[in-house]
Design an enzyme around this catalytic site. Structure first.
Site, mmCIF file in Angstrom:
data_model
loop_
_atom_site.group_PDB
_atom_site.id
_atom_site.type_symbol
_atom_site.label_atom_id
_atom_site.label_comp_id
_atom_site.label_asym_id
_atom_site.label_seq_id
_atom_site.Cartn_x
_atom_site.Cartn_y
_atom_site.Cartn_z
ATOM 1 N N TRP A 35 33.745 -28.399 39.786
ATOM 2 C CA TRP A 35 33.843 -29.848 40.002
ATOM 3 C C TRP A 35 33.835 -30.170 41.485
ATOM 4 C CZ3 TRP A 35 32.115 -32.282 36.158
ATOM 5 C CH2 TRP A 35 32.287 -31.763 34.875
ATOM 6 N N ASP A 51 40.614 -35.044 43.665
ATOM 7 C CA ASP A 51 40.211 -35.194 42.275
ATOM 8 C C ASP A 51 41.318 -34.573 41.419
ATOM 9 O OD1 ASP A 51 39.151 -35.019 39.749
ATOM 10 O OD2 ASP A 51 37.321 -33.949 40.326
ATOM 11 N N LYS A 105 42.032 -36.497 29.877
ATOM 12 C CA LYS A 105 42.816 -35.262 29.714
ATOM 13 C C LYS A 105 44.297 -35.626 29.517
ATOM 14 C CE LYS A 105 39.207 -33.339 32.451
ATOM 15 N NZ LYS A 105 38.337 -32.908 31.410
HETATM 16 N N1 PMP Z 1 36.532 -33.470 37.876
HETATM 17 C C1 PMP Z 1 37.221 -32.632 37.074
HETATM 18 C C2 PMP Z 1 38.314 -31.786 37.662
HETATM 19 C C3 PMP Z 1 36.895 -32.553 35.710
HETATM 20 O O1 PMP Z 1 37.567 -31.720 34.905
HETATM 21 C C4 PMP Z 1 35.854 -33.370 35.196
HETATM 22 C C5 PMP Z 1 35.474 -33.369 33.731
HETATM 23 N N2 PMP Z 1 35.877 -32.355 32.967
HETATM 24 C C6 PMP Z 1 35.168 -34.206 36.081
HETATM 25 C C7 PMP Z 1 35.543 -34.237 37.404
HETATM 26 C C8 PMP Z 1 34.039 -35.081 35.603
HETATM 27 O O2 PMP Z 1 34.580 -36.091 34.858
HETATM 28 P P1 PMP Z 1 33.679 -37.133 34.038
HETATM 29 O O3 PMP Z 1 33.049 -36.378 32.937
HETATM 30 O O4 PMP Z 1 34.719 -38.117 33.567
HETATM 31 O O5 PMP Z 1 32.719 -37.741 34.978
#
Ligand code: PMP
Length: 364
Positions: free
Chosen positions: A106, A175, A199
């Site tokens: 991520w 994040d 989550k």
């Molecule tokens: N950052 C993290 C740490 C994640 O776990 C996720 C999704 N699992 C995201 C960003 C992306 O999130 P989204 O699918 O809501 O765009």
């Protein structure tokens, strides 16, 4: 072990398991919310009842995280992924550079988006060791003049988590999609925190952004309206139709968390849950190998591998017969990922640990 409503132990990485009490409340409200004669799904976002839901949801989040007055709380759409772009578009100006600490997939995605906008400086990149570590913040040098420093407190795919807050003079951006509300955090260390709801907070559809006023004020004079934090803040998340249902569900989850001891109690529960599984890994004489190195182990996503892909497939299939669902790891790490967010019950971790011990004895 039978679960209420014949539910399984849901180890999904998100969307994921929510508190049963919250689902029951949503069910009771579904057709006629508090005698309004309609569901929250059917309600105008400009109506008084929805305005009240939004205000209470924000107030409860502020109370849970002890958010100081000089921060705005926004409920946006576009997922955490949109934040990967909005952050550099708003705060990475020409002639500036932003520091990125990359401890997993991520963080890499956030970096890719920033590279399309301006100059970045990767101060740590754990790719060479397949992102198995959340390094000590003292082990690399941050640029004190950076436009901002970006990191991911918990890497959901790799299962590595920072359990401390870094200190820097540059604006710190995090994040927290997969560990917000899992433990206390000193909000005042941060200039901006963002997290997708799906989550620890509710269903998918909303992204919470907690942003300090001084960073907000630094936003550019001209920005596409929908990407402009200042505009969203000025309109208290109502510049356009907000994700009403998800906000309502987050509100129920926040109230439930407030009634069950807040983030301090959630940290205790999460630590006990994670330790139950890590113990089974460590007691397996090497049959299971934890992906994250000691000290970096996530309390939200426990990742480990088995001796072969064949055994991994058998493990996942047999686990399902014990109501243990969603354990297959992400393809980039392989093996197993047990995602155990705030609402995950200790009983599920105990059943998994017992199953792991039996499976290792039979196949080791
Ligand atoms: N950052 C993290 C740490 C994640 O776990 C996720 C999704 N699992 C995201 C960003 C992306 O999130 P989204 O699918 O809501 O765009």
């Amino acid at each position: 072990m039978s679960q209420p409503y014949d539910r399984v132990f849901n180890f999904s990485a998100g969307p994921c398991t929510l508190p049963v009490e919250v689902l029951e409340e949503a069910k009771a409200d579904l057709l006629n919310y508090k005698s309004t004669g309609m569901s929250v799904m059917e309600m105008s976002h400009r109506s008084k009842p929805f305005e009240k839901i939004l205000a209470e949801t924000e107030a409860d989040l502020r109370s849970l995280l002890n958010i100081p007055e000089n921060y705005k709380v926004l409920f946006l759409q576009g997922g955490a992924s949109l934040q990967f772009s909005m952050i550099p578009l708003n705060y990475l100006g020409a002639g500036q550079s932003a520091d990125y600490i990359v401890t997993g997939a991520w963080g890499e995605k956030a970096l890719e988006a920033a590279n399309l906008v301006g100059t970045t400086n990767v101060v740590y990149d754990g790719k060479a060791s397949n992102f198995n570590e959340a390094p000590s913040f003292d082990s690399f040098k941050l640029n004190p003049d950076a436009a901002y420093v970006h990191f991911t407190s918990n890497e959901t795919i790799h299962g590595v988590e920072f359990l401390t807050d870094p200190s820097t003079t540059a604006p710190l951006i995090c994040d927290m999609s997969s560990d917000i509300l899992s433990r206390p955090v000193a909000i005042s260390n941060y200039a901006l925190i963002y997290a997708g709801a799906q989550k620890n907070m509710g269903p998918a559809g909303a992204t919470v952004v907690i942003v300090r006023d001084d960073l907000l004020a630094k936003g550019p004079a001209k920005m596409h309206p929908i990407l402009d934090y200042k505009l969203h803040a000025k309109n208290t998340s109502m510049y356009n139709t907000p994700p009403c249902w998800t906000i309502y569900m987050c509100g129920l989850v926040y109230k439930h968390l407030l009634n069950t001891g807040g983030v301090i109690a959630s940290q205790e529960r999460n630590t006990a849950n994670a330790n139950t599984i890590y113990k089974a890994i460590d007691a397996s004489n090497g049959f299971y190998k934890g992906h994250a190195v000691g000290g970096s182990r996530s309390i939200m996503n426990v990742t480990f591998t088995l001796p072969s892909d064949e055994l991994t497939s058998t493990f996942v299939k047999e686990a399902e017969t014990h109501q243990l669902d969603g354990l297959k790891g992400h393809r980039s790490v392989g093996g197993i990922r047990a995602s155990i967010y705030n609402a995950f019950p200790i009983e599920g971790c105990q059943v998994l640990a017992g199953f792991m011990t039996e499976f290792a004895a039979k196949n080791g």
